[in-house]
Design an enzyme around this catalytic site. Structure first.
Site, mmCIF file in Angstrom:
data_model
loop_
_atom_site.group_PDB
_atom_site.id
_atom_site.type_symbol
_atom_site.label_atom_id
_atom_site.label_comp_id
_atom_site.label_asym_id
_atom_site.label_seq_id
_atom_site.Cartn_x
_atom_site.Cartn_y
_atom_site.Cartn_z
ATOM 1 N N LYS A 111 0.835 -1.208 0.000
ATOM 2 C CA LYS A 111 0.000 0.000 0.000
ATOM 3 C C LYS A 111 0.871 1.260 0.000
ATOM 4 C CE LYS A 111 -3.721 -2.491 0.054
ATOM 5 N NZ LYS A 111 -3.121 -3.831 -0.068
HETATM 6 C C1 LIG Z 1 -9.458 -4.217 -1.434
HETATM 7 C C2 LIG Z 1 -8.659 -4.821 -0.324
HETATM 8 N N1 LIG Z 1 -9.254 -5.046 0.849
HETATM 9 C C3 LIG Z 1 -8.578 -5.583 1.893
HETATM 10 C C4 LIG Z 1 -7.252 -5.931 1.784
HETATM 11 C C5 LIG Z 1 -6.572 -6.572 2.952
HETATM 12 O O1 LIG Z 1 -5.584 -5.741 3.509
HETATM 13 P P1 LIG Z 1 -4.571 -6.295 4.614
HETATM 14 O O2 LIG Z 1 -3.462 -6.992 3.914
HETATM 15 O O3 LIG Z 1 -4.089 -5.056 5.331
HETATM 16 O O4 LIG Z 1 -5.323 -7.175 5.504
HETATM 17 C C6 LIG Z 1 -6.584 -5.719 0.578
HETATM 18 C C7 LIG Z 1 -5.184 -6.100 0.444
HETATM 19 O O5 LIG Z 1 -4.557 -6.038 -0.569
HETATM 20 C C8 LIG Z 1 -7.302 -5.152 -0.509
HETATM 21 O O6 LIG Z 1 -6.727 -4.960 -1.700
#
Ligand SMILES: Cc1ncc(COP(=O)(O)O)c(C=O)c1O
Length: 380
Positions: A184
């Site tokens: 991110k």
């Molecule tokens: C749209 C979306 N939601 C949720 C997540 C989950 O994020 P995390 O890795 O911080 O749990 C991601 C991860 O790439 C994502 O692209």
């Protein structure tokens, strides 16, 4: 020269190193400490939201929201199929059912009209996913939700720092979830946050996040010892990571501006390929102020695999994105979906290509990516 251009790269400097060192030296590495609380307050002001709760990931923030809102067996949560798997697993682990709605082909976000058509008497929430950092049509999604008494939980994993109609993504619905994963644009390796303006929801989340205990109240001196008071889990972010995040947020404007310039340069540089009918450029809706998290083009006449392969051969980390969830092995077996159910999502899944975008991508590297893309189509 052998080019190696990854899809993304974090934007760390000496400030992050220094911040880590000072937390290490203090020995206060646990969560919910001074650094985390300081960052939460900083973000509440920055984003104009009443509560920010740092978590170990966006996935955990979404799971926490589902637990706090008592989403459970028999409930349905409407979401896109074109999203990361944990938007759906956060629902499934509660015993509830994700209902996949098709997306708008221009913005790649939930189509509010389709959402309306998915509502049943079992619907409990809508989960808009702000794809690539561009806000969904929140006005219409909120209108549908309010009309039917549904919660809105924003998956703003891509939308840190982005706004819709001047309001920060993640602060518009009942709850919003951020991701600070290494991929991110604001990152501490692994991390997330839950944002809400609802005091009661925030109070329940701080208990869930602290193993079902009222430890947060104890840390504020509101009770003299802490104990088990509700359902819970362990979703607290370490102060070590919060320290990195605070430095990242101080650079938020700089990060977004650098990404915006790269995004716009792709739009100009690839226009001719679009005019030749080979690709479809991403499209921004006027009310969405993006975080420029992903630069997604689509192939117009073929699937994305060949082009991604050509770029890979030249050292460019271009990539497809989500494999639509509705025809994943799990959804077919347990939720009864099949290929063909969501035509726009399927078309987007087969044709989308993400191009490298990160603050330290140089102009020379970007020109090379653009040239290689033209070459990939000229070779046809
Ligand atoms: C749209 C979306 N939601 C949720 C997540 C989950 O994020 P995390 O890795 O911080 O749990 C991601 C991860 O790439 C994502 O692209």
């Amino acid at each position: 020269m052998r080019w190696q251009i990854p899809l993304n790269k974090p934007y760390f400097g000496s400030q992050e190193k220094q911040a880590v060192m000072s937390v290490l030296e203090s020995g206060e590495l646990g969560g919910n400490g001074l650094v985390s609380i300081g960052l939460e307050t900083y973000l509440q002001d920055l984003l104009d939201v009443r509560h920010v709760l740092l978590t170990t990931s966006c996935t955990h923030a979404m799971e926490m929201a589902m637990m706090a809102l008592d989403i459970g067996p028999g409930d349905e949560v409407i979401m896109p199929s074109f999203t990361f798997v944990t938007s759906a697993t956060a629902v499934v682990r509660q015993g509830a059912r994700p209902v996949f709605a098709d997306i708008d082909e221009q913005t790649l976000n939930l189509d509010p009209e389709v959402v309306d058509g998915c509502i049943t008497e079992r619907s409990k929430a809508i989960m808009p996913v702000h794809y690539a950092g561009q806000g969904c049509d929140m006005e219409r999604i909120l209108a549908v939700a309010r009309d039917k008494g549904l919660y809105v939980i924003e998956d703003a994993a891509h939308g840190v720092g982005a706004r819709y109609d001047e309001r920060y993504l993640g602060t518009i619905g009942d709850a919003g979830c951020y991701s600070f994963h290494i991929t991110k644009h604001v990152t501490c390796g692994e991390g997330g946050a839950l944002l809400t303006n609802d005091d009661q929801l925030a109070r329940r989340c701080e208990i869930i996040r602290e193993k079902g205990t009222n430890r947060s109240q104890f840390l504020r001196g509101e009770v003299d010892k802490y104990t088990w008071v509700d359902v819970g889990s362990s979703f607290v972010l370490s102060d070590l990571l919060a320290a990195v995040l605070l430095e990242q947020f101080k650079k938020l404007d700089e990060i977004l501006e650098k990404r915006r310039l790269i995004w716009e340069h792709y739009q100009e540089g690839l226009k001719e390929l679009e005019d030749r009918g080979m690709i479809i450029l991403p499209c921004l809706s006027p009310k969405a102020q993006s975080s420029w998290h992903v630069y997604p083009i689509r192939t117009a006449l073929e699937t994305n695999a060949r082009v991604i392969g050509e770029l890979k051969k030249k050292g460019i980390g271009a990539a497809f994105h989500f494999v639509p969830l509705h025809y994943s092995p799990y959804a077919r077996e347990h939720l009864g979906y099949e290929e063909g159910d969501l035509p726009v999502t399927e078309r987007v899944g087969r044709t989308l290509i993400r191009l490298p975008i990160y603050p330290v991508l140089t102009q020379r590297e970007q020109e090379y990516v653009i040239q290689c893309l033209y070459d990939a189509f000229d070779e046809e």
